[in-house]
Design a protein around this motif. Structure first.
Motif, PDB file in Angstrom:
ATOM      1  N   THR A 196       1.349   8.820  -7.180  1.00  0.00           N
ATOM      2  CA  THR A 196       2.659   8.238  -6.870  1.00  0.00           C
ATOM      3  C   THR A 196       2.510   6.968  -6.047  1.00  0.00           C
ATOM      4  OG1 THR A 196       3.526  10.478  -6.853  1.00  0.00           O
ATOM      5  CG2 THR A 196       4.947   8.779  -5.943  1.00  0.00           C
ATOM      6  N   HIS A 197       1.432   6.889  -5.295  1.00  0.00           N
ATOM      7  CA  HIS A 197       1.185   5.686  -4.487  1.00  0.00           C
ATOM      8  C   HIS A 197       0.560   4.564  -5.299  1.00  0.00           C
ATOM      9  CE1 HIS A 197       1.984   7.067  -0.303  1.00  0.00           C
ATOM     10  NE2 HIS A 197       1.874   8.247  -0.874  1.00  0.00           N
ATOM     11  N   CYS A 198       0.172   4.848  -6.533  1.00  0.00           N
ATOM     12  CA  CYS A 198      -0.472   3.801  -7.340  1.00  0.00           C
ATOM     13  C   CYS A 198       0.601   2.987  -8.057  1.00  0.00           C
ATOM     14  CB  CYS A 198      -1.436   4.403  -8.361  1.00  0.00           C
ATOM     15  SG  CYS A 198      -2.152   3.147  -9.452  1.00  0.00           S
ATOM     16  N   PHE A 199       0.698   1.699  -7.701  1.00  0.00           N
ATOM     17  CA  PHE A 199       1.701   0.821  -8.307  1.00  0.00           C
ATOM     18  C   PHE A 199       1.262   0.377  -9.704  1.00  0.00           C
ATOM     19  CE2 PHE A 199       3.848  -1.235  -4.326  1.00  0.00           C
ATOM     20  CZ  PHE A 199       3.731  -0.064  -3.616  1.00  0.00           C
ATOM     21  N   GLY A 200       0.004   0.621 -10.042  1.00  0.00           N
ATOM     22  CA  GLY A 200      -0.526   0.086 -11.299  1.00  0.00           C
ATOM     23  C   GLY A 200      -0.682  -1.421 -11.247  1.00  0.00           C
ATOM     24  N   CYS A 201      -1.044  -1.960 -10.080  1.00  0.00           N
ATOM     25  CA  CYS A 201      -1.107  -3.420  -9.936  1.00  0.00           C
ATOM     26  C   CYS A 201      -2.396  -3.983 -10.513  1.00  0.00           C
ATOM     27  CB  CYS A 201      -0.964  -3.824  -8.476  1.00  0.00           C
ATOM     28  SG  CYS A 201      -2.413  -3.478  -7.461  1.00  0.00           S
ATOM     29  N   GLY A 233      -5.090  -4.352  -8.797  1.00  0.00           N
ATOM     30  CA  GLY A 233      -5.836  -5.052  -7.746  1.00  0.00           C
ATOM     31  C   GLY A 233      -7.207  -4.455  -7.488  1.00  0.00           C
ATOM     32  N   GLN A 275      -9.606  -5.358 -10.157  1.00  0.00           N
ATOM     33  CA  GLN A 275      -9.894  -6.798 -10.125  1.00  0.00           C
ATOM     34  C   GLN A 275     -10.970  -7.098  -9.099  1.00  0.00           C
ATOM     35  OE1 GLN A 275      -8.022  -9.574 -11.571  1.00  0.00           O
ATOM     36  NE2 GLN A 275      -6.362  -8.477 -12.547  1.00  0.00           N
ATOM     37  N   VAL A 276     -10.818  -6.523  -7.901  1.00  0.00           N
ATOM     38  CA  VAL A 276     -11.741  -6.906  -6.826  1.00  0.00           C
ATOM     39  C   VAL A 276     -12.969  -6.018  -6.762  1.00  0.00           C
ATOM     40  CG1 VAL A 276      -9.894  -7.914  -5.436  1.00  0.00           C
ATOM     41  CG2 VAL A 276     -10.588  -5.539  -5.027  1.00  0.00           C
ATOM     42  N   ASP A 332      -9.549  -1.075  -0.245  1.00  0.00           N
ATOM     43  CA  ASP A 332      -8.651  -0.745   0.863  1.00  0.00           C
ATOM     44  C   ASP A 332      -7.731  -1.914   1.184  1.00  0.00           C
ATOM     45  OD1 ASP A 332      -9.514   1.873   1.513  1.00  0.00           O
ATOM     46  OD2 ASP A 332     -11.259   1.069   2.556  1.00  0.00           O
ATOM     47  N   ARG A 333      -8.292  -3.106   1.162  1.00  0.00           N
ATOM     48  CA  ARG A 333      -7.504  -4.284   1.555  1.00  0.00           C
ATOM     49  C   ARG A 333      -6.485  -4.665   0.498  1.00  0.00           C
ATOM     50  NH1 ARG A 333     -12.605  -5.993   2.509  1.00  0.00           N
ATOM     51  NH2 ARG A 333     -13.250  -5.770   4.676  1.00  0.00           N
ATOM     52  N   VAL A 334      -6.837  -4.475  -0.756  1.00  0.00           N
ATOM     53  CA  VAL A 334      -6.001  -5.037  -1.823  1.00  0.00           C
ATOM     54  C   VAL A 334      -4.945  -4.054  -2.315  1.00  0.00           C
ATOM     55  CG1 VAL A 334      -7.265  -4.341  -3.902  1.00  0.00           C
ATOM     56  CG2 VAL A 334      -6.293  -6.635  -3.760  1.00  0.00           C
ATOM     57  N   CYS A 335      -5.070  -2.771  -1.955  1.00  0.00           N
ATOM     58  CA  CYS A 335      -4.168  -1.767  -2.528  1.00  0.00           C
ATOM     59  C   CYS A 335      -2.819  -1.734  -1.819  1.00  0.00           C
ATOM     60  CB  CYS A 335      -4.800  -0.380  -2.464  1.00  0.00           C
ATOM     61  SG  CYS A 335      -3.708   0.866  -3.186  1.00  0.00           S
ATOM     62  N   PRO A 336      -1.731  -2.049  -2.526  1.00  0.00           N
ATOM     63  CA  PRO A 336      -0.409  -2.006  -1.879  1.00  0.00           C
ATOM     64  C   PRO A 336       0.049  -0.583  -1.572  1.00  0.00           C
ATOM     65  CG  PRO A 336      -0.197  -2.617  -4.202  1.00  0.00           C
ATOM     66  CD  PRO A 336      -1.672  -2.543  -3.904  1.00  0.00           C
TER      67      PRO A 336
END
Lengths: 698, 338
Positions: B230-235, B237, B240-241, B319-323
């Motif tokens: 549920t916390h995964c926006f599917g962005c 990110g 990518q990184v 950790d840094r990139v995950c919204p």
């Protein structure tokens, strides 16, 4: 390879991105860890930027339609044609017969140029843009209660709040980095409350989710206020010192009871009391809202009800608080600030005030128009009635995004002349007589203003494809052809400097200062050279805040035997607007290929539908075919559709009943019928599209 | 393999930049930090410490958008990148470990290998742990493993000068003209103390190992995965990184003349469509399943056996990139809790 710092071109959050450039092409993006808004994160749309502006699907030459088909033309021929057609329309029927719809995706410089073109060259206040259909009620409502319509606080204020109240906004999907910040705030201990008829991601993650019936916003907000006042939870000191008399409002609420509110909204009394207590008693409560407040025929009153709640609790004018309308487009704030609205010049200077008219008339060396201008929907109606003859649309796609698609297509078809400035061929551009290729945000210099009033620089990273040009440059060349020399700017910075000179709230901004400060938040003037992170600390622009009595108004069209479902509209994390940029990403396009209708599994069961079955959706205005997704994201009796998809354009179904104050159409609620198509049948993208198709070829 | 004394690291950089494009991480003054080309006349001091840049070096080899072939209606034309000699200067051990991982994955890929063979890798060993890193727990740092870089910089304890360890013949050749004196006095002791210091600073992250164990033992419930999902926006990110993520998708574009360009572009397994089959069936239909799948690829024993290393090098970028707050600490750090 090099990386050019810029600002994301999708929503109004204004995330910092670096454009990764290789061989004069944007191949990817990267987040900026030190950016004050996005802090090193991006959403799926931002990450997909390179596909959105790819040269492969872009318009590269001006196009002129002949016998229903486009042919390439030179700039010279195309601009001459546009200048002539606007000249003919104006000469025949006066300056009120021409108009411009500007673009909330374009830069401030483009928007400044668009309204100057309308007012100084065409001589009309017929200038508007899509803020009409997102936050015009925020501007109107908050001007009535506070005197200013933008977000009162910044995005970073979320970090300082101990209660976050979100009303009618799907924040993790549409303003993802604000949603992310809210979740981080919750993780450090803030209470997160979501009010939404849909069970959104944020609603599922929230500490409390109130799920009101569609169209009961004012009943709910009045009900919360009544509980607060009944318990003495209001901020008396704030009300006494900062607000006008609350007597009329208290009197207005005298027959509201928690039980009546509960009956009206469908929310349990205990939940109402809990939310009223948490919000009113918070040390700092951050209130954010979206189109679930504004896109109703009672949009302005909905905003006033929100404002009443915040004022009564004193949750305005301090860090961590605020009344914060989450704006949709990357530069919708800027398009408003630049005066792409019929009633105001740049910086919200009243277009009907003689002194303002005189000031701009002198600065631009013209006689200012005095006839009030039309809104975008007003222009559409005037086109239908034959009163508007020639229209310019810059980067908007009203055929997909405005209510009642068949009427929109009919109106645009009725114009003598339509010119569209666009990146790629859209549904609206197909209807045009002339299409002009525009440069994307990565191909020009300029500024965007995000929803927290932060003006930020975008930079030219690559060459525009083919012969595409920046919008302001196209308008400037057109102005010269129409005999007006006053738009012959050297570069984007010169446009900005002219704007800042004439716009008090921007007066201390320059490109150099924006670079230095990671953008600046207006008002930014001699008294506040560092900008204004939050507003209304000492007083409101009106002086004292006003709490105005408002009453719930049901949606114009409610379900009945013939059309038994409420239809509401929303957006997806993976798509943006009419999809003319996001749908070029193979990855985003793969997620939800051609639209969908969300329906509660119980309703699906009652209709005998299975998940992903093709369905026909009908309203009184039109019909379409799509696939049903059975999900408890929507309550029983309510179905929902995103508006991104030309194959299943929900705005063929929506109602253009309007807010009487702002002409905001009621996009969030209408009545529809749903019926399953035979098993194995695929939805037909052209079902119900006859009106649009007819005008494309005429 | 030799170790040399190097008084001034910028001298080495200027030398390397004379005959190749050289990239180093720099701040852009607008909030960004990225690999930027540095010319032979650049005297800016190297800043070797600090958090790694948002992007690892993977994009130098596995391009985010790569033209594979063109089709003009009659014939296919394969496309190989034009490569020029380049150096990546100042790579941390974690990113070098990731390059070794990618080297295995793309061993047969001509596009990747063309770029890789034209590249000189210059590592720098960290003396302090970065803020989210846990390289010492996944055996990817802070010391650069043998054979992972052409040259490795080790800063002297007094910060007055460096040791330069040569890791390959290409590295030796690249510095031959500098005629650096050989000297390994104290180098190993310094390296060992760097390793101990970083490991000590990362000790608190040992709970991650409990998470890895729980993951591999199948002890994480489907409910837990769905909550995380549920916390995964599917962005996308994280993928990518992530320096070891290597999935790609096809993109075909038809030009005005009918010519087809076939690219491969970075994909992400966190997208719902990633595993969707034409029938509509999806083996990872729910967000929780996709999150689980991602982490199994990073920490699953079968992958470790196949690649000789975890698919996670402990850089902490996710950790840094995950919204949604479900980077490695948000997931692996949580699922190991009793």
């Amino acid at each position: 390879m090099n990386v050019v710092p810029s600002v994301c071109t999708f929503c109004g959050v204004g995330c910092g991105i670096g454009l990764r450039v290789e061989n004069d092409r944007v191949v990817g993006v990267e987040p900026q860890p030190g950016h004050p808004v996005s802090q090193g994160q991006l959403c799926a749309k931002g990450w997909s930027t390179s596909f959105a502006i790819d040269a492969g699907h872009r318009l590269t030459r001006p196009l002129i339609k002949e016998h229903g088909r486009f042919r390439p033309a030179s700039w010279d021929e195309a601009l001459e044609r546009v200048a002539n057609e606007f000249g003919v329309a104006r000469d025949a029927a006066g300056p009120t017969a021409v108009g411009v719809i500007s673009c909330a995706r374009a830069t401030n410089e483009d928007n400044y140029a668009a309204q100057k073109f309308a007012r100084a060259v065409l001589g009309t206040h017929n200038i508007d843009h899509c803020a009409r259909i997102c936050h015009s009620p925020s501007v109107a409502g908050l001007v009535r209660t506070l005197g200013s319509g933008a977000m009162t606080n910044g995005i970073a204020d979320i970090d300082l709040a101990d209660v976050i109240l979100v009303i009618g906004a799907d924040v993790t999907e549409n303003h993802a980095m604000i949603g992310a910040r809210m979740l981080r705030a919750q993780a450090r201990g803030a209470r997160l409350i979501v009010i939404d008829p849909r069970r959104t991601r944020l609603a599922r993650l929230a500490d409390i989710h109130l799920q009101p019936r569609l169209g009961t916003n004012i009943a709910l907000l009045n009900g919360l206020l009544q509980i607060i006042l009944a318990n003495g939870w209001e901020n008396s000191a704030f009300l006494a010192s900062r607000c006008e008399d609350t007597g009329p409002l208290r009197h207005h609420l005298s027959d509201v009871t928690p039980e009546r509110t509960s009956a009206k909204t469908g929310i349990a009394v205990a939940d109402l009391e809990e939310v009223a207590r948490l919000y009113s008693q918070a040390r700092a409560a951050y209130l954010a809202y979206g189109m679930g407040i504004t896109q109703f025929q009672s949009g302005t009153n909905n905003v006033i009800a929100v404002s009443n709640l915040a004022l009564a609790c004193g949750q305005v004018g301090r860090p961590g608080t605020g009344i914060n309308p989450l704006r949709g487009q990357n530069n919708v704030q800027g398009a408003c600030d630049m005066g792409c609205l019929p009633n105001v010049y740049p910086g919200y200077q009243d277009a009907s005030a003689l002194a303002v008219q005189a000031r701009f008339g002198e600065a631009w060396s013209v006689t200012s128009p005095v006839t009030p201008g039309l809104t975008s929907l007003g222009m559409t109606r005037a086109a239908r009635d034959g009163a508007l003859r020639a229209l310019m649309i810059i980067g908007e796609d009203p055929v997909l995004t405005d209510p009642d698609q068949n009427q929109v297509a009919h109106a645009l078809g009725a114009l003598d002349f339509l010119v569209v400035l666009e990146l790629s061929m859209t549904e609206t551009a197909r209807l045009a007589d002339v299409v002009l290729p525009a440069a994307s945000f990565a191909e020009k210099d300029g500024t965007f203003t995000n929803c927290e009033r932060r003006v930020q620089r975008v930079r030219r990273a690559v060459t525009p494809p083919g012969e595409a040009k920046a919008d302001w440059k196209i308008l400037a060349e057109l102005a010269v052809r129409m005999g007006y020399p006053g738009m012959d700017w050297e570069d984007a910075e010169a446009v900005f400097d002219e704007m800042a000179l004439l716009t008090p709230i921007f007066s201390a901004m320059t490109y150099a200062r924006l670079d230095e400060h990671h953008g600046l938040q207006w008002p930014c003037d001699a008294a506040r050279p560092q900008g204004s992170p939050f507003l209304h600390e000492e007083r409101f622009p009106l002086g004292k805040g006003r709490l105005l009595p408002v009453t719930n108004v049901a949606p114009d069209e409610c379900p009945d035997a013939e059309y038994p479902f409420f239809l509401t509209t929303h957006r997806l994390h993976f798509q943006y607007g009419g999809g003319s940029m996001t749908r070029h990403s193979p990855l985003l396009e793969r997620e939800i290929p051609a639209g969908l209708l969300s329906m509660h599994p119980d309703d699906g069961g009652a209709l005998g539908l299975h998940d992903r079955q093709a369905v026909r959706v009908r309203s009184r205005r039109g019909e379409l075919e799509t696939r049903v997704r059975l999900t408890d994201e929507v309550p029983r009796g309510t179905v929902a559709m995103p508006y991104h998809f030309r194959e299943a354009p929900c705005n063929r179904l929506t109602n253009d009943a309007q807010d009487p104050i702002t002409h905001m159409p009621e996009l969030k609620a209408c009545a529809v019928a749903v019926e399953g198509l035979p098993a194995g049948e695929a939805p037909n993208a052209e079902a119900g599209a006859a009106e649009v198709i007819r005008h494309v070829h005429s | 393999m030799s170790t040399h004394e190097l008084a001034e690291v910028e001298r080495l950089r200027r030398h390397l930049a004379q005959s190749r494009r050289l990239y180093e991480v720099r701040d852009d003054g607008q909030g960004g930090r990225h690999w930027q080309e540095v010319g032979p006349k650049d005297f800016t001091p190297l800043e070797p410490e600090g958090d790694p840049p948002p992007f690892s070096a993977k994009l130098f080899f596995f391009a985010e958008r790569e033209l594979l072939f063109r089709f003009d209606g009659g014939q296919f034309y394969s496309s190989l990148p034009e490569v020029r000699p380049q150096a990546i200067f100042g790579l941390h051990a974690c990113d070098l470990q990731a390059i070794a991982y990618q080297d295995r994955f793309f061993a047969q890929d001509p596009h990747y290998q063309a770029r890789r063979h034209a590249t000189l890798l210059v590592g720098v060993e960290c003396r302090e742990s970065c803020s989210n890193g846990f390289c010492s727990l996944v055996e990817s740092g802070p010391l650069v493993g043998d054979g992972l870089a052409d040259l490795v910089l080790v800063r002297r304890d007094d910060a007055r000068g460096w040791w330069l360890r040569v890791g390959s013949a290409a590295g030796a050749e690249a510095i031959r003209e500098l005629r650096l004196p050989t000297n390994l006095d104290g180098c190993q002791a310094t390296r060992e103390s760097n390793a101990a210091r970083v490991a000590l600073a990362q000790l608190h992250d040992r709970e991650l190992l409990d998470g890895v164990a729980a993951l591999n033992a199948g002890q994480v419930s489907a409910d837990t995965w769905e909550t995380l999902g549920t916390h995964c926006f599917g962005c996308s990110g994280c993928t990518q990184v992530c320096p070891t993520c290597s999935c790609f998708a096809p993109l075909e574009q038809v030009g005005a003349s009918g010519e087809v360009q076939h690219e491969r572009v970075w994909d992400s397994c966190l997208y719902e469509g990633f595993q969707a089959e034409a029938s509509g069936h999806n083996p990872s239909a729910s967000p929780g399943q996709r999150v689980q799948r991602f982490w199994l690829h990073k920490f699953g024993e079968p992958f470790r056996e196949q690649f000789g290393h975890y698919g996670c090098v402990g850089c902490g970028r996710c950790d840094r990139v995950c919204p949604g707050g479900i980077g490695v600490h948000g997931v692996i750090g949580e699922v190991g809790r009793p």
